[in-house]
Design an enzyme around this catalytic site. Structure first.
Site, PDB file in Angstrom:
ATOM      1  N   LYS A 158       0.836  -1.198   0.000  1.00  0.00           N
ATOM      2  CA  LYS A 158       0.000   0.000   0.000  1.00  0.00           C
ATOM      3  C   LYS A 158       0.872   1.250   0.000  1.00  0.00           C
ATOM      4  CE  LYS A 158      -3.910   1.947   2.657  1.00  0.00           C
ATOM      5  NZ  LYS A 158      -4.730   1.757   3.875  1.00  0.00           N
ATOM      6  N   SER A 181      -9.469   1.607   3.273  1.00  0.00           N
ATOM      7  CA  SER A 181      -8.668   2.409   2.368  1.00  0.00           C
ATOM      8  C   SER A 181      -7.654   1.610   1.564  1.00  0.00           C
ATOM      9  CB  SER A 181      -7.935   3.497   3.154  1.00  0.00           C
ATOM     10  OG  SER A 181      -7.056   2.926   4.120  1.00  0.00           O
ATOM     11  N   SER A 230      -9.592  -0.954   7.329  1.00  0.00           N
ATOM     12  CA  SER A 230      -9.051  -0.731   5.989  1.00  0.00           C
ATOM     13  C   SER A 230      -8.387  -1.922   5.324  1.00  0.00           C
ATOM     14  CB  SER A 230      -8.065   0.447   6.005  1.00  0.00           C
ATOM     15  OG  SER A 230      -8.769   1.657   6.140  1.00  0.00           O
TER      16      SER A 230
END
Length: 484
Positions: free
Chosen positions: A83, A160, A184
């Site tokens: 990420k 996210s 997330s």
């Protein structure tokens, strides 16, 4: 043997490592296949950076190792995505926000470094909700764009960590890293038919399972953690073991497991989610699992006093600390916030900069959070529970909001509610109390959308929780790949 493209794309992380370790599959061939897959599926916006040359070179170095050296690498040649808010040396870490675009840290986050030391290879950085402050991964920054769900590109993948989840579901990589503050890793796992894990955080210190200080663009030091994401729970356990040095999963049988069903988290579900979740319960019950309804009537009230004040107050100091520690191109939180591209995130950061919940922070941290932690711990003890189980999200994936990134949703025609609140309701209590949480695939709706079930466990019981997840996954199976 000669591997077809489809055979390579079907490999789980565990299977890919075994094939590379044994010499049956060349790491460079596998990497080339996945890099081509990433390029062909660029319209999903799953990645912000694709490391073509670096990933291939690293794979070739794995292939050049003597067989005995290769066999000793737990993740030999495994392609992963990381990420874009997790520090990676030599690769951009932008957190999906314009002010940090092109910023390259000097060192890897410790969790990343442990994976690399074990033989993993970063294929690229994964797109995300800007600054991790959202659950849709609809990013308005010009270098990124909205992440699209591989099962239906008009829908959100969750967030996210939506880019990591979309890349895994689309068979661009078998595994990767996300971060989790309120859900997330777990929300995008649920919406993309994959698995996502939030390790124990507790009160920090020895209770925190993954230690990545100043190595992740933060929201909240109290709530943030890196977490592995993969196609199967067994693959999650593989990555978790490498990051923590933990041994094999404990052995268990489904017969005799006592799993709590927290009533507030089974209420107000979208009917298609409820139907899939109850069908999964019936299959697990037939396999020997004992389900115990638990009222947990105070859960939502206690959690409501904790989550917001911590998540909105802590970024001012925590983000500044990361900017300073990493010699970032912007020097203040206000300077970074001024360039936020996503309307929903800009609105949240207005509240952060104004410290709108600051007056409630001390009570949230010192009074309400300990009460919540005690309440959750007592539920496990008093009811003799091995884990809690509930739908990861109240509803399946919804259409991408091209105007705001996240506004409102309606569950089966009911009055509209805030999108982030709707999707966070079930995942947030594990985050605020600091216990481990795991989302795994429960099945698919009649319309072909994935549904996830979340298992939450007692603090520190991460490996046992993963073992339960592996056993559940053996009953429920994994989802078919999206048609792309």
């Amino acid at each position: 043997m000669t591997w077809t493209v489809d055979q390579q794309l079907a490999l789980t992380a565990t299977e890919a490592v075994a094939a590379i370790q044994s010499g049956r599959l060349k790491a460079a061939d596998y990497m080339a296949t996945l890099l081509a897959r990433a390029a062909s599926l660029s319209s999903l916006n799953a990645l912000t950076t694709l490391d073509l040359d670096g990933a291939l070179a690293a794979a070739q170095r794995i292939d050049a190792l003597p067989p005995e050296a290769k066999a000793q690498l737990p993740l030999a040649g495994l392609p992963i995505v990381v990420k874009d808010n997790i520090n990676t040396a030599g690769l951009q870490t932008s957190a999906g926000t314009p002010a940090l675009e092109g910023f390259v840290p000097k060192t890897n986050a410790p969790s990343v470094q442990r994976l690399l030391d074990a033989g993993a290879i970063i294929l690229g950085k994964a797109n995300m909700h800007e600054l991790a402050f959202g659950i849709t991964s609809t990013n308005f920054a010009t270098h990124a764009g909205p992440v699209r769900n591989p099962y239906d590109p008009t829908l959100i993948p969750g967030g996210s960590s939506g880019g990591t989840a979309a890349a895994i579901a689309a068979r661009i990589v078998p595994a990767g890293l996300g971060t989790d503050t309120g859900g997330s890793t777990r929300i995008p796992a649920a919406l993309t038919g994959t698995a996502g894990f939030r390790p124990s955080v507790g009160n920090g210190g020895a209770e925190r399972r993954y230690h990545d200080p100043d190595a992740v663009v933060p929201i909240s030091h109290t709530r943030d953690t890196v977490g592995p994401m993969a196609r199967t729970v067994a693959d999650i356990a593989l990555l978790d073991g490498v990051i923590t040095g933990a041994g094999a999963l404990p052995t268990l049988t489904l017969n005799g497991l006592r799993i709590g069903l927290p009533e507030p988290l089974w209420e107000g579900l979208e009917k298609q989610v409820e139907d899939v979740a109850h069908a999964a319960l019936r299959r697990l019950e037939s396999a020997g699992v004992t389900f115990v309804p638990v009222a947990m009537s105070e859960l939502e009230t206690l959690n409501g006093h904790v989550g917001g004040p911590i998540a909105i107050h802590e970024p001012r100091e925590d983000v500044l600390a990361w900017l300073v520690a990493n010699n970032a191109p912007v020097k203040t939180v206000a300077e970074m916030a001024a360039r936020i591209a996503s309307p929903d995130v800009r609105a949240i950061y207005d509240g952060v900069l104004a410290d709108v919940l600051g007056a409630h922070y001390d009570a949230a941290l010192k009074q309400w959070r300990p009460r919540l932690q005690q309440y959750v711990a007592a539920t496990f003890t008093d009811e003799r529970l091995d884990a809690l189980l509930f739908p990861t999200t109240r509803l399946a994936a919804v259409p991408i909001d091209d105007l705001n990134g996240s506004s409102t949703v309606s569950i089966d025609g009911a009055a509209p509610i805030d999108t982030m609140d709707a999707f966070l309701r079930n995942t947030d209590p594990a985050s605020t109390s600091g216990i481990p949480g795991l989302s795994l695939a429960a099945g698919m709706t009649a319309g072909g959308l994935p549904v996830g079930l979340e298992l939450d466990g007692p603090l520190g019981e991460d490996r046992r929780l993963l073992a339960i997840g592996v056993a559940f996954e053996q009953v429920l199976g994994v989802l078919p790949a999206p048609v792309l």
